[in-house]
Design an enzyme around this catalytic site. Sequence first.
Site, mmCIF file in Angstrom:
data_model
loop_
_atom_site.group_PDB
_atom_site.id
_atom_site.type_symbol
_atom_site.label_atom_id
_atom_site.label_comp_id
_atom_site.label_asym_id
_atom_site.label_seq_id
_atom_site.Cartn_x
_atom_site.Cartn_y
_atom_site.Cartn_z
ATOM 1 N NE ARG A 83 -3.661 2.545 1.960
ATOM 2 C CZ ARG A 83 -4.707 2.800 2.726
ATOM 3 N NH1 ARG A 83 -5.124 1.902 3.567
ATOM 4 N NH2 ARG A 83 -5.333 3.955 2.625
ATOM 5 N NE ARG A 92 -8.111 3.165 -0.406
ATOM 6 C CZ ARG A 92 -8.532 3.669 0.753
ATOM 7 N NH1 ARG A 92 -9.070 2.901 1.662
ATOM 8 N NH2 ARG A 92 -8.432 4.953 0.976
ATOM 9 C CG ASP A 95 -8.527 0.729 4.128
ATOM 10 O OD1 ASP A 95 -7.710 1.272 4.896
ATOM 11 O OD2 ASP A 95 -9.752 0.960 4.161
ATOM 12 C CG ASP A 97 -10.387 1.000 7.630
ATOM 13 O OD1 ASP A 97 -9.236 1.445 7.575
ATOM 14 O OD2 ASP A 97 -11.279 1.282 6.811
HETATM 15 C C1 X6L Z 1 -19.073 12.590 1.635
HETATM 16 C C2 X6L Z 1 -17.716 12.750 1.834
HETATM 17 C C3 X6L Z 1 -19.573 11.316 1.651
HETATM 18 C C4 X6L Z 1 -16.912 11.652 2.059
HETATM 19 C C5 X6L Z 1 -18.772 10.226 1.858
HETATM 20 C C6 X6L Z 1 -17.058 7.963 2.451
HETATM 21 C C7 X6L Z 1 -15.173 9.341 2.324
HETATM 22 C C8 X6L Z 1 -16.245 6.873 2.609
HETATM 23 C C9 X6L Z 1 -14.350 8.260 2.477
HETATM 24 C C10 X6L Z 1 -17.409 10.380 2.072
HETATM 25 C C11 X6L Z 1 -16.553 9.218 2.281
HETATM 26 C C12 X6L Z 1 -14.872 7.031 2.629
HETATM 27 C C13 X6L Z 1 -13.821 2.292 0.352
HETATM 28 C C14 X6L Z 1 -14.638 3.074 -0.476
HETATM 29 C C15 X6L Z 1 -13.118 4.313 0.420
HETATM 30 C C16 X6L Z 1 -14.101 0.907 0.466
HETATM 31 C C17 X6L Z 1 -15.947 1.243 -1.051
HETATM 32 C C18 X6L Z 1 -14.013 5.830 2.805
HETATM 33 C C19 X6L Z 1 -12.551 5.883 2.531
HETATM 34 N N1 X6L Z 1 -12.888 3.083 0.916
HETATM 35 N N2 X6L Z 1 -15.690 2.571 -1.176
HETATM 36 N N3 X6L Z 1 -14.190 4.333 -0.416
HETATM 37 N N4 X6L Z 1 -15.182 0.437 -0.262
HETATM 38 N N5 X6L Z 1 -16.973 0.724 -1.735
HETATM 39 O O1 X6L Z 1 -13.436 0.162 1.179
HETATM 40 O O2 X6L Z 1 -14.473 4.759 3.175
HETATM 41 S S1 X6L Z 1 -12.221 5.732 0.810
HETATM 42 MG MG MG Z 2 -11.285 2.160 4.961
HETATM 43 MG MG MG Z 3 -7.985 2.701 6.490
#
Ligand code: X6L
Ligand code: MG
Ligand code: MG
Length: 162
Positions: A83, A92, A95, A97
């Site tokens: 990563r 990535r 990840d 968490d």
């Molecule tokens: C507004 C602003 C709405 C930010 C949502 C949601 C930001 C989730 C980051 C958000 C917002 C994240 C994954 C992902 C990411 C994953 C899927 C995050 C961190 N990680 N989408 N997006 N799976 N499907 O593991 O979770 S980036």
């Molecule tokens: Mg995550």
């Molecule tokens: Mg993380």
Amino acid sequence: MTRAYLGLGSNEGDRMENLRQGVMALKEADGVVVVGISSVYESEPVGMTDQPDFLNAVVAVETTLDPNELLELAFEVERRQGRQRLLRWGPRTLDVDLLVVGDVVSDDPALTLPHPRLNERRFVLEPLMEVEPELRLPDGTPAGVLLERLGGEQAVWKAGEL
Ligand code: X6L
Ligand code: MG
Ligand code: MG
């Protein structure tokens, strides 16, 4: 011993292999016994939407590590899987968490527990409910109630097994 739930995600490289290697690394780690592994779920990216689709899974562990040691292990497993942290919400290889660690509640910005956005993410709650349908968060909320509260906006589909 503490029961903890870890969320794994990958959207770069061989996604399934990255998840498998991550689980293997957790199984080999000192102080951690893997006691449950969900199916693999696929979903579109949330947050930064212009990136490949994700595979996600949840692993249940029994651990003698404290939350900070578990976080260090999570970073080490990510790093071993190659990563690179270029963009905060970018693609990535792996990840890892910390979703829930026993009944620990912490608002430390370096490690917030339970995971602060757990209740907004179907891609976390679906596999979490599969691996532990009776799970309650430290405040007593059943994880199933969080899943019911979510709207149907994000599609998450089963994509295989680890
Ligand atoms: C507004 C602003 C709405 C930010 C949502 C949601 C930001 C989730 C980051 C958000 C917002 C994240 C994954 C992902 C990411 C994953 C899927 C995050 C961190 N990680 N989408 N997006 N799976 N499907 O593991 O979770 S980036
Ligand atoms: Mg995550
Ligand atoms: Mg993380």
